[in-house]
Design an enzyme around this catalytic site. Structure first.
Site, PDB file in Angstrom:
ATOM      1  N   HIS A  24      -7.747   2.374   0.715  1.00 52.37           N
ATOM      2  CA  HIS A  24      -7.980   3.709   1.269  1.00 52.37           C
ATOM      3  C   HIS A  24      -7.918   3.627   2.783  1.00 52.37           C
ATOM      4  CE1 HIS A  24      -9.871   7.605   1.990  1.00 52.37           C
ATOM      5  NE2 HIS A  24      -9.469   7.889   0.768  1.00 52.37           N
TER       6      HIS A  24
ATOM      7  N   ASP B  55      -8.446   7.582  -7.726  1.00 45.47           N
ATOM      8  CA  ASP B  55      -7.336   7.677  -8.682  1.00 45.47           C
ATOM      9  C   ASP B  55      -7.401   6.595  -9.760  1.00 45.47           C
ATOM     10  OD1 ASP B  55      -6.100   9.884  -7.420  1.00 45.47           O
ATOM     11  OD2 ASP B  55      -5.388   8.544  -5.850  1.00 45.47           O
TER      12      ASP B  55
HETATM   13  N1  COA Z   1      -2.266  -3.041  -2.999  1.00 43.48           N
HETATM   14  C1  COA Z   1      -1.995  -4.168  -2.324  1.00 43.48           C
HETATM   15  N2  COA Z   1      -2.250  -4.344  -1.019  1.00 43.48           N
HETATM   16  C2  COA Z   1      -2.823  -3.304  -0.376  1.00 43.48           C
HETATM   17  C3  COA Z   1      -3.139  -2.108  -1.005  1.00 43.48           C
HETATM   18  C4  COA Z   1      -2.834  -1.989  -2.374  1.00 43.48           C
HETATM   19  N3  COA Z   1      -3.099  -0.875  -3.027  1.00 43.48           N
HETATM   20  N4  COA Z   1      -3.706  -1.257  -0.121  1.00 43.48           N
HETATM   21  C5  COA Z   1      -3.727  -1.901   1.048  1.00 43.48           C
HETATM   22  N5  COA Z   1      -3.198  -3.130   0.893  1.00 43.48           N
HETATM   23  C6  COA Z   1      -3.047  -4.149   1.929  1.00 43.48           C
HETATM   24  C7  COA Z   1      -1.771  -3.908   2.700  1.00 43.48           C
HETATM   25  O1  COA Z   1      -0.668  -4.552   2.115  1.00 43.48           O
HETATM   26  C8  COA Z   1      -2.126  -4.432   4.051  1.00 43.48           C
HETATM   27  O2  COA Z   1      -2.041  -5.838   3.999  1.00 43.48           O
HETATM   28  P1  COA Z   1      -1.448  -6.662   5.242  1.00 43.48           P
HETATM   29  O3  COA Z   1      -2.409  -6.363   6.373  1.00 43.48           O
HETATM   30  O4  COA Z   1      -1.466  -8.048   4.756  1.00 43.48           O
HETATM   31  O5  COA Z   1      -0.078  -6.093   5.488  1.00 43.48           O
HETATM   32  C9  COA Z   1      -3.592  -4.071   4.208  1.00 43.48           C
HETATM   33  O6  COA Z   1      -4.110  -3.980   2.875  1.00 43.48           O
HETATM   34  C10 COA Z   1      -3.823  -2.754   4.929  1.00 43.48           C
HETATM   35  O7  COA Z   1      -3.121  -1.764   4.208  1.00 43.48           O
HETATM   36  P2  COA Z   1      -2.453  -0.479   4.833  1.00 43.48           P
HETATM   37  O8  COA Z   1      -1.382   0.010   3.914  1.00 43.48           O
HETATM   38  O9  COA Z   1      -2.064  -0.746   6.263  1.00 43.48           O
HETATM   39  O10 COA Z   1      -3.668   0.504   4.851  1.00 43.48           O
HETATM   40  P3  COA Z   1      -3.560   2.034   5.040  1.00 43.48           P
HETATM   41  O11 COA Z   1      -4.877   2.487   5.508  1.00 43.48           O
HETATM   42  O12 COA Z   1      -2.381   2.437   5.830  1.00 43.48           O
HETATM   43  O13 COA Z   1      -3.245   2.501   3.539  1.00 43.48           O
HETATM   44  C11 COA Z   1      -3.281   3.404   1.425  1.00 43.48           C
HETATM   45  C12 COA Z   1      -4.079   3.157   2.712  1.00 43.48           C
HETATM   46  C13 COA Z   1      -4.123   4.294   0.520  1.00 43.48           C
HETATM   47  C14 COA Z   1      -1.964   4.125   1.759  1.00 43.48           C
HETATM   48  C15 COA Z   1      -2.974   2.057   0.744  1.00 43.48           C
HETATM   49  O14 COA Z   1      -4.187   1.401   0.467  1.00 43.48           O
HETATM   50  C16 COA Z   1      -2.143   2.232  -0.525  1.00 43.48           C
HETATM   51  O15 COA Z   1      -0.929   2.359  -0.457  1.00 43.48           O
HETATM   52  N6  COA Z   1      -2.804   2.241  -1.729  1.00 43.48           N
HETATM   53  C17 COA Z   1      -2.095   2.451  -2.968  1.00 43.48           C
HETATM   54  C18 COA Z   1      -1.836   3.920  -3.230  1.00 43.48           C
HETATM   55  C19 COA Z   1      -3.074   4.685  -3.572  1.00 43.48           C
HETATM   56  O16 COA Z   1      -3.868   4.270  -4.415  1.00 43.48           O
HETATM   57  N7  COA Z   1      -3.234   5.853  -2.942  1.00 43.48           N
HETATM   58  C20 COA Z   1      -4.362   6.732  -3.167  1.00 43.48           C
HETATM   59  C21 COA Z   1      -5.220   6.757  -1.943  1.00 43.48           C
HETATM   60  S1  COA Z   1      -6.706   7.677  -2.208  1.00 43.48           S
END
Ligand code: COA
Length: 373
Positions: free
Chosen positions: A263, A314
């Site tokens: 998140h 979710d």
């Molecule tokens: N699975 C695997 N790795 C994950 C992850 C996931 N669901 N969510 C975050 N990470 C990892 C990233 O790969 C990143 O790793 P790194 O630093 O080694 O590159 C780190 O955690 C930070 O993630 P980041 O994507 O930069 O965080 P964010 O704040 O931009 O993203 C989300 C938040 C929600 C977009 C992201 O967690 C995600 O894509 N989750 C899956 C989709 C989801 O469930 N969405 C509903 C949100 S309520």
């Protein structure tokens, strides 16, 4: 001069863009309040209709207020024959989020007060969408299956009416309660991607329906609301609890993004997950479909151990909806049924104190050059 800083906040991460009085996300305590009330308490003591009133009006309703609100919402249930026909003509293969976005757009075309952005008129538009988003979802669901639509009833709750319009029956009270809880948990979450989209559109003094269409478009994405569908596809792909641990280890080894985890704001647990997990477990008990929650708990344990990344709402909502009998592609449209409340509160808040949202960008393209003749 357009650009006087090179500090770029990609994804607006950590940026405060405005004030809000609608909800407060507190990642330091993994908690969330709507208008000051803890979301888990609202789930245990109120129905979705009460929370739909609270989020938009700012206070919980007294008995007269909720009766009036409910009567208003129930009186608006039902779409025109023309809109019903339009839905029936859309391809059966279209995703229900796309048919829903189209349906909301048509409701806007049918509203002669579309350009009137006074509070009272926008409040009426809210009630129109609160009442009819469920109708649009249920009708599209049935048309896509070649079934006749079932007209809404006006003597039952929103949750009961939704099941009735989809399946022709109202399930047991425990299923209705679990569904209602999911709607409360999905109702509002501050400046998330889709809510911010509705505020951006509102800030140009566009109209309520356009803002909601934009919100639907943003919510559909798998990084946002679309994740609840991907979670269930993942659980079905794994299918067997004995395979869950290895599946997760393999996925992490290949740097796969695991849907339903992570998140932008919560980094050590999503405030809504314990409540939704409790009700998803109740659905597993009620239906005897234990394997989805068994797989889920193994995935969660491995993800926390290996990456310290926690599930978001979710993650339990996906299997809960599946066990209630919904097709996977209905999960994100159901999220819209709930989030229309939060979107509305933010559209009204933005309208009341508007400033066009127009950030800057750091230009990294070609230097100015001449056109060769
Ligand atoms: N699975 C695997 N790795 C994950 C992850 C996931 N669901 N969510 C975050 N990470 C990892 C990233 O790969 C990143 O790793 P790194 O630093 O080694 O590159 C780190 O955690 C930070 O993630 P980041 O994507 O930069 O965080 P964010 O704040 O931009 O993203 C989300 C938040 C929600 C977009 C992201 O967690 C995600 O894509 N989750 C899956 C989709 C989801 O469930 N969405 C509903 C949100 S309520």
């Amino acid at each position: 001069m357009e650009n006087n800083s090179t500090i770029v906040h990609q994804g607006l991460a950590g940026v405060l863009v405005d004030h809000t009085a609608v909800s407060k996300v507190m990642p330091e305590t993994n908690s969330l309040t709507y208008r000051g009330y803890a979301v888990q308490d609202l789930c245990e003591h109120f129905r979705f209709e009460d929370v739909a009133y609270l989020i938009v009006n700012g206070e919980l309703p007294n008995s007269e207020q909720i009766t009036e609100f409910q009567e208003h919402e129930r009186s608006k249930r039902g779409i025109s024959d023309e809109l019903s026909k339009i839905l029936s003509l859309l391809p059966a293969s279209a995703h229900p989020m796309d048919t829903l976005r189209t349906g909301v757009s048509v409701l806007g075309c049918e509203d002669s007060r579309i350009w009137d952005n006074t509070y009272e008129t926008n409040y009426d538009k809210y009630i129109n969408l609160l009442a009819n988003i469920p109708v649009l979802i249920a009708y599209s669901y049935r048309y896509a299956k070649g079934l006749d639509p079932i007209a809404p009833r006006n003597d039952i709750s929103m949750a009961e009416n939704f099941f009735y319009m989809c399946f022709g029956v109202i399930p047991k009270p425990e299923v209705i309660k679990a569904f209602d809880v999911s709607l409360i948990l999905y109702a509002e979450h501050s400046f998330n991607c889709s809510t911010f989209t509705t505020r951006v559109i509102t800030s140009s003094e566009s109209d309520f329906y356009s803002a909601v269409c934009g919100g639907i478009g943003a919510l559909k994405g798998p990084l946002h609301g679309g994740a609840n569908e991907y979670v269930m596809h993942m659980l079905k792909e794994i299918d067997d609890p004995t395979k869950a641990e290895q599946w997760m280890l393999d996925a992490l080894a290949t740097k796969k993004k695991i849907m339903g985890f992570g998140h932008r704001v919560y980094k050590s647990g999503d405030s809504r997950v314990p409540t939704m997990t409790k009700y998803a477990n109740l659905m597993a008990e009620a239906t005897g479909q234990n394997k989805w929650m068994e797989i889920s708990s193994i995935l969660e344990k491995v993800m926390i151990e290996k990456k310290n990344i926690y599930p978001n709402l979710d993650f339990p909502a996906g299997p809960a909806y599946y066990m209630m009998g919904f097709d996977i592609e209905m999960f994100t449209p159901i999220f819209v049924m709930a989030r229309i409340t939060g979107w509305t509160a933010h559209i009204l808040e933005q309208t009341a104190n508007n400033k066009l949202i127009r950030p800057l960008s750091n230009y990294i393209g070609a230097n100015q050059r001449s056109i060769e003749s």
